[in-house]
Design an enzyme around this catalytic site. Structure first.
Site, PDB file in Angstrom:
ATOM      1  N   CYS A   1     -84.935  80.446   9.024  1.00 33.11           N
ATOM      2  CA  CYS A   1     -85.806  81.214   7.849  1.00 33.11           C
ATOM      3  C   CYS A   1     -84.813  82.160   7.424  1.00 33.11           C
ATOM      4  CB  CYS A   1     -87.054  81.913   8.469  1.00 33.11           C
ATOM      5  SG  CYS A   1     -86.569  83.090   9.890  1.00 33.11           S
TER       6      CYS A   1
ATOM      7  N   ASN B   1     -84.349  85.068  10.730  1.00 37.45           N
ATOM      8  CA  ASN B   1     -84.328  84.381  12.190  1.00 37.45           C
ATOM      9  C   ASN B   1     -84.846  85.528  13.104  1.00 37.45           C
ATOM     10  OD1 ASN B   1     -82.045  83.318  14.826  1.00 37.45           O
ATOM     11  ND2 ASN B   1     -83.921  82.301  13.985  1.00 37.45           N
TER      12      ASN B   1
ATOM     13  N   CYS C   1     -88.480  86.309  12.657  1.00 42.48           N
ATOM     14  CA  CYS C   1     -89.962  86.141  12.614  1.00 42.48           C
ATOM     15  C   CYS C   1     -90.515  84.502  12.506  1.00 42.48           C
ATOM     16  CB  CYS C   1     -90.686  86.812  11.285  1.00 42.48           C
ATOM     17  SG  CYS C   1     -90.558  88.554  11.440  1.00 42.48           S
ATOM     18  N   ARG C   2     -90.131  83.981  11.374  1.00 46.39           N
ATOM     19  CA  ARG C   2     -90.650  82.466  11.266  1.00 46.39           C
ATOM     20  C   ARG C   2     -90.042  81.430  12.125  1.00 46.39           C
ATOM     21  NH1 ARG C   2     -90.481  82.200   4.758  1.00 46.39           N
ATOM     22  NH2 ARG C   2     -88.563  83.540   5.343  1.00 46.39           N
ATOM     23  N   SER C   3     -88.632  81.341  11.928  1.00 42.83           N
ATOM     24  CA  SER C   3     -87.953  80.224  12.569  1.00 42.83           C
ATOM     25  C   SER C   3     -87.790  80.536  14.000  1.00 42.83           C
ATOM     26  CB  SER C   3     -86.685  80.269  11.920  1.00 42.83           C
ATOM     27  OG  SER C   3     -85.919  81.370  12.164  1.00 42.83           O
TER      28      SER C   3
ATOM     29  N   ASP D   1     -93.214  84.994   4.723  1.00 42.35           N
ATOM     30  CA  ASP D   1     -92.529  85.861   5.683  1.00 42.35           C
ATOM     31  C   ASP D   1     -93.493  86.969   5.741  1.00 42.35           C
ATOM     32  OD1 ASP D   1     -90.950  87.678   6.796  1.00 42.35           O
ATOM     33  OD2 ASP D   1     -89.276  87.430   5.379  1.00 42.35           O
TER      34      ASP D   1
END
Length: 157
Positions: free
Chosen positions: A8, A11, A13-15, A125
């Site tokens: 993301c 690095n 939150c999402r990934s 995001d």
């Protein structure tokens, strides 16, 4: 061994959430030793930092413990991983532009292409949003990671 890198922007939150969700799924399926799972970001702004505290808190409520420290994607990642999984179109575009060659570019895939139940075209995001955004991201990632695992465990996967 199947090597998967989730990407993301920062690095945090999402990934990193996808990394932990996928790690738990493969461990629960009894095939954790068959996978190498990591995550990275397209920028180095948060390098060395823990995941966003809000993402960690929401993840813990779902049974995930995110311990990853943020790192930017590296040139060697394109050779060291079999799949490089981006969270949105912007991630995909930037990853393909960074890929050293066509073979490495073909490793870049969209997370939501593996969604089974959720009808979404990207993982949003949640950084500038509230609690519902973090919960939504985890919902999407749980679904898409399960679909990714299914696709990799099929004989042709």
């Amino acid at each position: 061994m199947k090597r998967i890198l989730f990407i993301c922007l920062g690095n945090i939150c999402r990934s990193c959430a996808a990394e932990e969700i996928m790690r738990k799924l493969v461990t629960d399926a009894g095939c954790g030793e068959d996978f190498l799972i990591d995550s990275a970001g397209l920028i180095d702004y948060h390098e060395g930092e823990q995941a966003d505290a809000r993402m960690r808190a929401h993840a813990v409520r779902r049974g995930y413990r995110i311990t990853h420290l943020s790192r930017p994607i590296r040139y060697d990642d394109f050779f060291d991983f079999d799949l490089i999984v981006g969270m949105d179109d912007s991630n995909i575009t930037r990853l393909k532009a960074l890929a050293p060659g066509l073979e490495e570019e073909n490793k870049v895939v969209r997370m939501t292409d593996y969604s089974r139940l959720k009808v979404v075209d990207h993982v949003p995001d949640p950084y500038y949003g509230g609690d519902s955004g973090f919960e939504n991201v985890i919902d999407i990632l749980e679904d898409a990671c399960a679909g990714l695992l299914e696709s990799l465990c099929r004989p042709e996967g």
